[in-house]
Design a protein around this motif. Sequence first.
Motif, short mmCIF file in Angstrom:
data_model
loop_
_atom_site.label_atom_id
_atom_site.label_comp_id
_atom_site.label_asym_id
_atom_site.label_seq_id
_atom_site.Cartn_x
_atom_site.Cartn_y
_atom_site.Cartn_z
N ARG A 103 -6.52 11.45 -13.48
CA ARG A 103 -7.95 11.75 -13.57
C ARG A 103 -8.65 10.91 -14.63
O ARG A 103 -9.88 10.87 -14.66
CB ARG A 103 -8.14 13.22 -13.93
N THR A 104 -7.89 10.30 -15.52
CA THR A 104 -8.41 9.54 -16.65
C THR A 104 -7.66 8.22 -16.71
O THR A 104 -6.64 8.04 -16.03
CB THR A 104 -8.18 10.30 -17.96
N PRO A 105 -8.11 7.28 -17.56
CA PRO A 105 -7.31 6.06 -17.72
C PRO A 105 -5.87 6.36 -18.13
O PRO A 105 -4.93 5.77 -17.59
CB PRO A 105 -8.06 5.29 -18.81
N THR A 106 -5.68 7.31 -19.05
CA THR A 106 -4.32 7.70 -19.44
C THR A 106 -3.55 8.26 -18.26
O THR A 106 -2.39 7.89 -18.03
CB THR A 106 -4.37 8.74 -20.60
N GLY A 107 -4.18 9.14 -17.49
CA GLY A 107 -3.51 9.71 -16.32
C GLY A 107 -3.15 8.66 -15.30
O GLY A 107 -2.03 8.63 -14.79
N ARG A 108 -4.11 7.79 -14.97
CA ARG A 108 -3.85 6.75 -13.96
C ARG A 108 -2.76 5.79 -14.43
O ARG A 108 -1.87 5.42 -13.66
CB ARG A 108 -5.13 5.99 -13.65
N ALA A 109 -2.80 5.39 -15.71
CA ALA A 109 -1.78 4.46 -16.23
C ALA A 109 -0.40 5.11 -16.20
O ALA A 109 0.59 4.47 -15.84
CB ALA A 109 -2.14 4.04 -17.65
N THR A 110 -0.34 6.40 -16.54
CA THR A 110 0.95 7.11 -16.56
C THR A 110 1.49 7.29 -15.15
O THR A 110 2.67 7.03 -14.88
CB THR A 110 0.80 8.46 -17.28
N VAL A 111 0.63 7.73 -14.22
CA VAL A 111 1.06 7.89 -12.82
C VAL A 111 1.58 6.57 -12.28
O VAL A 111 2.63 6.51 -11.63
CB VAL A 111 -0.09 8.43 -11.94
N HIS A 112 0.86 5.49 -12.56
CA HIS A 112 1.25 4.18 -12.04
C HIS A 112 2.55 3.68 -12.69
O HIS A 112 3.48 3.26 -11.99
CB HIS A 112 0.12 3.18 -12.27
N GLN A 113 2.64 3.73 -14.01
CA GLN A 113 3.82 3.22 -14.72
C GLN A 113 5.07 4.01 -14.38
O GLN A 113 6.13 3.45 -14.16
CB GLN A 113 3.59 3.23 -16.24
N LEU A 114 4.94 5.33 -14.31
CA LEU A 114 6.10 6.18 -14.05
C LEU A 114 6.34 6.40 -12.56
O LEU A 114 7.32 7.04 -12.18
CB LEU A 114 5.96 7.53 -14.77
N LYS A 115 5.45 5.86 -11.72
CA LYS A 115 5.55 5.99 -10.26
C LYS A 115 5.71 7.47 -9.87
O LYS A 115 6.56 7.85 -9.07
CB LYS A 115 6.67 5.13 -9.70
N MET A 116 4.86 8.29 -10.46
CA MET A 116 4.97 9.74 -10.31
C MET A 116 4.68 10.23 -8.90
O MET A 116 5.04 11.35 -8.55
CB MET A 116 4.05 10.43 -11.33
#
Length: 141
Positions: A103-116
């Motif tokens: 939902r946020t830059p932190t959320g998007r970066a984490t979802v993308h990096q961790l392939k959640m």
Amino acid sequence: MNFPLHLMKRAVLQRAGGRCEYCGLSQAGQEARFHVDHIHPRAEGGATALDNLALACVPCSLRKGARCAAPDPLTGKPAPLFHPRRQVWGDHFQWQGCRVLGRTPTGRATVHQLKMSRLLAQAIRAEEALRGRHPPPTPAK
């Protein structure tokens, strides 16, 4: 206060309720034992202290590695990765069925990096839903 490492690991597991603090996957039913992750990596000066440790499933732990930031896939700008001790999961992420959305830059970066939201993770969450383990309970703020 310094605790013996085995007691710290036990405290991290209990605090997390047996769930990955990044993607919410339950340790129950998983073959691999979850990792105790240094949120701020030791390689970057992070301490082995309870407030810097999080329970992480193996895929999240390995994909996070020694990172504190990753590019936001929407803007391409670096964003800090989610910090389970300092941030509230629901402020940065939301569930769309078995997918995790940032939902946020932190959320998007984490979802993308961790392939959640990779297909295998979605399949595991679908199976977890049948067992009543997905979605995870909303953590207290």
